[in-house]
Design an enzyme around this catalytic site. Structure first.
Site, PDB file in Angstrom:
ATOM      1  N   LYS A  40      80.343  18.566 -35.124  1.00 10.03           N
ATOM      2  CA  LYS A  40      80.007  17.523 -34.155  1.00 10.03           C
ATOM      3  C   LYS A  40      79.030  18.118 -33.155  1.00 10.03           C
ATOM      4  CE  LYS A  40      82.071  14.871 -30.290  1.00 10.03           C
ATOM      5  NZ  LYS A  40      83.303  14.356 -29.652  1.00 10.03           N
ATOM      6  N   ASP A  66      78.177  13.795 -23.835  1.00 11.10           N
ATOM      7  CA  ASP A  66      79.034  12.638 -24.090  1.00 11.10           C
ATOM      8  C   ASP A  66      79.406  11.968 -22.774  1.00 11.10           C
ATOM      9  OD1 ASP A  66      80.809  10.768 -25.013  1.00 11.10           O
ATOM     10  OD2 ASP A  66      82.391  12.210 -25.528  1.00 11.10           O
ATOM     11  N   LYS A  71      82.916   7.374 -19.275  1.00 11.69           N
ATOM     12  CA  LYS A  71      83.935   8.298 -18.771  1.00 11.69           C
ATOM     13  C   LYS A  71      83.912   8.307 -17.251  1.00 11.69           C
ATOM     14  CE  LYS A  71      83.792  11.731 -22.520  1.00 11.69           C
ATOM     15  NZ  LYS A  71      85.177  11.561 -22.980  1.00 11.69           N
ATOM     16  N   ASP A 115      80.183  19.255 -25.800  1.00  7.32           N
ATOM     17  CA  ASP A 115      80.629  18.383 -26.887  1.00  7.32           C
ATOM     18  C   ASP A 115      79.859  18.631 -28.193  1.00  7.32           C
ATOM     19  OD1 ASP A 115      82.607  16.593 -27.526  1.00  7.32           O
ATOM     20  OD2 ASP A 115      81.433  14.809 -27.041  1.00  7.32           O
ATOM     21  N   ARG A 137      83.814  10.907 -34.081  1.00  7.87           N
ATOM     22  CA  ARG A 137      84.214  10.500 -35.439  1.00  7.87           C
ATOM     23  C   ARG A 137      83.135   9.628 -36.091  1.00  7.87           C
ATOM     24  NH1 ARG A 137      89.545   8.014 -32.862  1.00  7.87           N
ATOM     25  NH2 ARG A 137      89.058   9.802 -31.546  1.00  7.87           N
TER      26      ARG A 137
HETATM   27  N1  BES Z   1      84.341  14.560 -26.518  1.00  9.92           N
HETATM   28  C1  BES Z   1      85.493  13.776 -26.289  1.00  9.92           C
HETATM   29  C2  BES Z   1      86.771  14.582 -26.440  1.00  9.92           C
HETATM   30  C3  BES Z   1      87.164  15.345 -25.219  1.00  9.92           C
HETATM   31  C4  BES Z   1      87.704  14.675 -24.126  1.00  9.92           C
HETATM   32  C5  BES Z   1      87.054  16.705 -25.179  1.00  9.92           C
HETATM   33  C6  BES Z   1      88.086  15.390 -23.013  1.00  9.92           C
HETATM   34  C7  BES Z   1      87.423  17.398 -24.060  1.00  9.92           C
HETATM   35  C8  BES Z   1      87.943  16.747 -22.972  1.00  9.92           C
HETATM   36  C9  BES Z   1      85.540  12.620 -27.285  1.00  9.92           C
HETATM   37  O1  BES Z   1      84.323  12.112 -27.676  1.00  9.92           O
HETATM   38  C10 BES Z   1      86.292  11.515 -26.625  1.00  9.92           C
HETATM   39  O2  BES Z   1      85.808  10.996 -25.666  1.00  9.92           O
HETATM   40  N2  BES Z   1      87.455  11.186 -27.148  1.00  9.92           N
HETATM   41  C11 BES Z   1      88.272  10.178 -26.613  1.00  9.92           C
HETATM   42  C12 BES Z   1      88.783   9.331 -27.743  1.00  9.92           C
HETATM   43  C13 BES Z   1      89.433   8.056 -27.296  1.00  9.92           C
HETATM   44  C14 BES Z   1      88.413   7.118 -26.703  1.00  9.92           C
HETATM   45  C15 BES Z   1      90.113   7.419 -28.498  1.00  9.92           C
HETATM   46  C16 BES Z   1      89.411  10.845 -25.879  1.00  9.92           C
HETATM   47  O3  BES Z   1      89.923  11.845 -26.326  1.00  9.92           O
HETATM   48  O4  BES Z   1      89.757  10.363 -24.791  1.00  9.92           O
HETATM   49 ZN    ZN Z   2      82.748  13.406 -27.591  1.00  4.92          ZN
HETATM   50 MN    MN Z   3      83.615  10.620 -26.342  1.00  5.90          MN
END
Ligand code: BES
Ligand code: ZN
Ligand code: MN
Length: 499
Positions: A267, A272, A279, A290, A353
């Site tokens: 990835k 992000d 966010k 990320d 994903r």
């Molecule tokens: N890059 C993030 C995952 C992440 C979040 C890594 C916080 C480190 C700290 C990923 O793209 C993401 O935002 N995932 C979401 C998924 C959710 C929307 C189903 C998450 O984990 O909140």
């Molecule tokens: Zn992400």
């Molecule tokens: Mn994300």
């Protein structure tokens, strides 16, 4: 001097410091440690007696004395390594790294190291130098003042009864692996205005040229032709066009079974924001990392190119920026991935994903029979496992077990979470084939994995969620805080074992 010749050679090394590993509760009553105690006029025994130094991992104790004819170094540094019974190869790396960071601060530039590990000499030498190289990585690239300008530049390792050729091979390998880890960490640390998807592709291309890998970069037009509607939907909100980076390593003479191909897929979200499902401001800056999975793929391919294993490996990175914009995906959009599956995007922040979907499908189309993907995919894995274990999931228990087993050797923890048809049902969409999130607050890490699984056809596949392990928030005795380069060593071992 009594006992082993190694002590003499060690003492006579032309360096500024001698470094010796000492285990928990160990006393310098015999053999090598007794000899070293004599050298220090009993200082060694006294710090142990006074409990100033206990031999715990990270413990250090430095003595200075006048260099003599037989002992050229003017210092001895004791480095703790914990229980002797638990001491393994990866602890050698931690010990040499701890020594390096300690000595560098004292402006010492050279040291001789006695790792006292019974494992194979090449492995010991490899881990020892790897620690020296990786421990000197700092986050100061963009500082114009206060840069760490001190460095350990000369390192000698002593392993009892080792053949010089084994030591040399280990040292060469360790240097290559350590450098590749630092290369990975440098990428992961780059700010997102500098490391855009195009720049990430440029860095991969430059590395490929230097190391003799083949590198192909797919631009959005090419990806559109291949039907990568899932990956491209993430890029839509950004001014920065997406890139699919493809690195190929082909050995001069392959020992792989005919048709076998390992793919490493990463990835590479260079930033992000979450997109329209934006966010919160607090902590968003962390999302420059990320692309750590992609950085690991590029760094691992670099190490593979240098180490030249006898099996082919393909590395694929989906480099994309996730931004909110008038052109960005909306929650409720439906897109079609390259394998024909339709996806209802219910949260634009579950973008990793979406890009991996097309990337793993591409890997399999390129002939991959085993796929390992790496991604900072979910916050949920940080809650579940913290920073000590990478979440591992997949469709092939043999591959998963092998990676977990390798992790015990490399000191990288992998902890398996379950996948099942029941979990897969939870990402069924009302209006499309699947949706990109599962039920709120439930098994977030597994939901990410079962989504990616939808894009694997026949390949054996393991998914590594490195969101918790790719970045370390605090400095450790052997390592700066920041990007860790996690999984690189384990993936290299996986490649080694496939030869
Ligand atoms: N890059 C993030 C995952 C992440 C979040 C890594 C916080 C480190 C700290 C990923 O793209 C993401 O935002 N995932 C979401 C998924 C959710 C929307 C189903 C998450 O984990 O909140
Ligand atoms: Zn992400
Ligand atoms: Mn994300």
């Amino acid at each position: 001097m009594e006992s082993q010749g190694i002590t003499e050679k060690f003492s006579e090394a032309n360096v500024e410091a001698l470094v010796v590993v000492v285990f928990k509760n160990e006393k310098p009553s015999a053999g090598l440690l007794k000899d070293l105690d004599k050298l220090t006029g009993g200082h060694f025994a006294s710090v142990i007696k006074s409990e100033e130094f206990k031999g715990e991992p990270g413990d250090t104790s430095l003595f200075r004395f006048s260099p003599g004819e037989k002992v050229k170094a003017g210092r001895i540094l004791l480095v703790g390594a914990g229980d002797k019974a638990d001491y393994k190869l990866s602890d050698v790396c931690i010990a040499s790294g701890t020594a390096t960071r300690y000595l560098r601060k004292c402006n010492v530039k050279s040291f001789a190291f006695l790792p006292r590990c019974d494992a194979d000499a090449a492995g010991v030498a490899q881990n020892a130098i790897q620690g020296v190289v990786t421990s000197q990585f700092e986050l100061d690239k963009y500082k114009t003042k206060d840069k760490t300008d001190k460095a350990v530049t000369k390192f000698v390792v002593y392993v009892e009864e080792a053949k010089p050729a084994d030591l040399k091979r280990g040292l060469t390998r360790g240097q290559m692996i350590g450098d590749s880890m630092n290369f990975t960490r440098d990428l992961a640390n780059e700010p997102p205005n500098i490391l855009t998807p195009i720049e990430m592709a440029n860095r991969a291309q430059k590395m490929a040229k230097e190391t003799g890998l083949k590198c192909e970069i797919l631009d959005p037009a090419k990806m559109a032709k291949l039907g990568m509607g899932s990956l491209l939907s993430v890029a839509k909100g950004s001014e920065q066009p997406a890139r699919l980076i493809v690195l190929r390593y082909t050995p001069a003479k392959s020992t792989a079974k005919k048709g076998e191909l390992l793919a490493l897929v990463g990835k590479g979200i260079t930033f992000d924001t979450g997109g329209i499902s934006i966010k919160p401001a607090e902590g968003m800056d962390a999302m420059k990392y990320d692309m750590s999975g992609g950085a690991t793929v590029i760094g691992t391919m670099r190490a593979i190119a240098l180490l030249k294993p006898t099996v082919p490996v393909i590395g694929i990175v989906a480099a994309v920026e996730n931004m909110p914009d008038g052109k960005a995906s909306r929650p409720s959009d439906v897109v079609t991935a390259s394998n024909g599956k339709t996806i209802e995007i219910l949260n634009t922040d579950a973008e990793g994903r979406l890009v991996l979907a097309d990337a793993v499908a591409y890997a399999e189309n390129q002939g991959a029979t085993r796929i390992v993907d790496m991604a900072t995919l979910t916050g949920a894995v940080i809650i579940a496992l913290g920073d000590q274990n990478t979440g591992i999931m997949g469709n092939d228990q043999g591959l998963i077990d092998e990676i977990i087993e390798i992790g015990k050797e490399t000191g990288e923890g992998f902890w398996q979470l379950p996948l099942s048809k029941e979990y897969s049902k939870q990402i069924k969409s009302d209006i499309a084939d699947i949706k990109n999130i599962g039920p709120k607050g439930k098994a977030g890490t597994i939901m990410g994995a079962v989504f990616i699984q939808e894009f694997i056809d026949k390949a054996k596949w393991a998914h590594l969620d490195i969101a918790g392990t790719a970045w370390f928030d605090t400095v450790r005795p052997h390592q700066a805080k920041g990007p860790t380069g996690v999984a690189l060593r384990s993936l290299l071992t996986l490649v080694d074992r496939s030869q």
